[in-house]
Design an enzyme around this catalytic site. Sequence first.
Site, PDB file in Angstrom:
ATOM      1  N   PRO A 212      -3.844  -0.377   7.432  1.00  0.00           N
ATOM      2  CA  PRO A 212      -4.009   0.964   6.833  1.00  0.00           C
ATOM      3  C   PRO A 212      -4.332   2.056   7.844  1.00  0.00           C
ATOM      4  O   PRO A 212      -3.922   3.204   7.657  1.00  0.00           O
ATOM      5  CB  PRO A 212      -5.154   0.758   5.839  1.00  0.00           C
ATOM      6  CG  PRO A 212      -5.045  -0.674   5.447  1.00  0.00           C
ATOM      7  CD  PRO A 212      -4.644  -1.392   6.711  1.00  0.00           C
ATOM      8  N   TYR A 213      -5.060   1.733   8.898  1.00  0.00           N
ATOM      9  CA  TYR A 213      -5.356   2.733   9.928  1.00  0.00           C
ATOM     10  C   TYR A 213      -4.068   3.255  10.549  1.00  0.00           C
ATOM     11  O   TYR A 213      -3.814   4.462  10.599  1.00  0.00           O
ATOM     12  CB  TYR A 213      -6.262   2.129  11.002  1.00  0.00           C
ATOM     13  CG  TYR A 213      -6.453   3.016  12.209  1.00  0.00           C
ATOM     14  CD1 TYR A 213      -6.957   4.313  12.081  1.00  0.00           C
ATOM     15  CD2 TYR A 213      -6.131   2.558  13.486  1.00  0.00           C
ATOM     16  CE1 TYR A 213      -7.131   5.131  13.189  1.00  0.00           C
ATOM     17  CE2 TYR A 213      -6.312   3.359  14.603  1.00  0.00           C
ATOM     18  CZ  TYR A 213      -6.806   4.650  14.447  1.00  0.00           C
ATOM     19  OH  TYR A 213      -6.969   5.455  15.543  1.00  0.00           O
TER      20      TYR A 213
END
Length: 406
Positions: A212-213
């Site tokens: 997700p980062y």
Amino acid sequence: MIPLNRRASQTRGGMEYFDARRKPHNVGKVIAALVLTTLCIFVLKQSPGFGGSSVFSRHEPGVTHVLVTGGAGYIGSHASLRLLKDNYRVTIVDNLSRGNMGAVKVLQELFPQPGRLQFIYADLGDQKTVNKIFAENAFDAVMHFAAVAYVGESTLEPLRYYHNITSNTLLILEAMASHGVKTLIYSSTCATYGEPEKMPIVETTRQLPINPYGKAKKMAEDIILDFTKGRKDMAVMILRYFNVIGSDPEGRLGEAPRPELREHGRISGACFDAALGIIPGLKVKGTDYPTTDGTCIRDYIDVTDLVDAHVKALNKAEPSKVGIYNVGTGRGRSVKEFVDACKKATGVNIKIEYLSRRPGDYAEVYSDPTKINTELNWTAQYTDLKESLSVAWRWQKSHPRGYGSN
């Protein structure tokens, strides 16, 4: 009110009155006071901040005013220091959820002159607040660092990462558009590439983030690119950097993550915590990667080199152009190599515990810095891994509780 001279007054029936014979002398005092008051008001009107105005709210010839989001954080504070040293005017905006007020105080002490540095405590997720900041300040450029930035944490709290990185970048762009700020230096990451099949990574390598980062950062990049397509006046630089280490060579700033975030933090922070005895040892996550020694390979870039790349990008930013650059040394080092260098830098035989892989991590990532070398005349100077760690260790050793100690 000017007090009456006792000899100039008399009392009749409990009432006080002026002796007319003293009038000329007292009138002179009144006139002098009025002149002095008028002069004071004039001086105040010329002073920054009078009537709600300040030097930060107006453009000045020869002065570049840079908004540094996340400027109280590790990288943002080092970037602010460099900008201030280079005579930029700096406004730091940070909500201190990951940053340190101690870093801001260091900068304020180094640059106390009026009009050099201001700090605004604010959350960039609040649209009204962001718009107010832009309305009240005359920014020439934005360096957007503010972001949560831990791969492991992003897998546990993905929505937080999309809000904090992607949504907040959108709000920054809207404010820039509304208030005519036309230069953006965006802090991105090599995590947008995911796990490419071919090394080294070039700027045209396909972006397939696996956590997700990285996904949130890529989404923010896409929004920036779409936004600039319809605006010929925008000057944008996107810097995708690799694993950041080190600290200010003069020992003024360092990295001080919050205690509750240590398990998600950089390997250098964990290494120093182990050397200081804050944690019992260093946990190396993953020994079965398809690499020479089984541990991950990363490109470690010193923070001093990284902020130099940002300043060079700012100086080279041109309207109607978007520059995208990898910021790295071009050399991959394994986690085992890193740990060995850390042991030498600290002089401590750190205990190592080997664990299973961390979710969302990838085996091998290192850059090809040819493009940034050629176009921005930037080359990493601090490439000795042990030396970068030694510099950072000196700060950590003298600040065992971060900015709360020295």
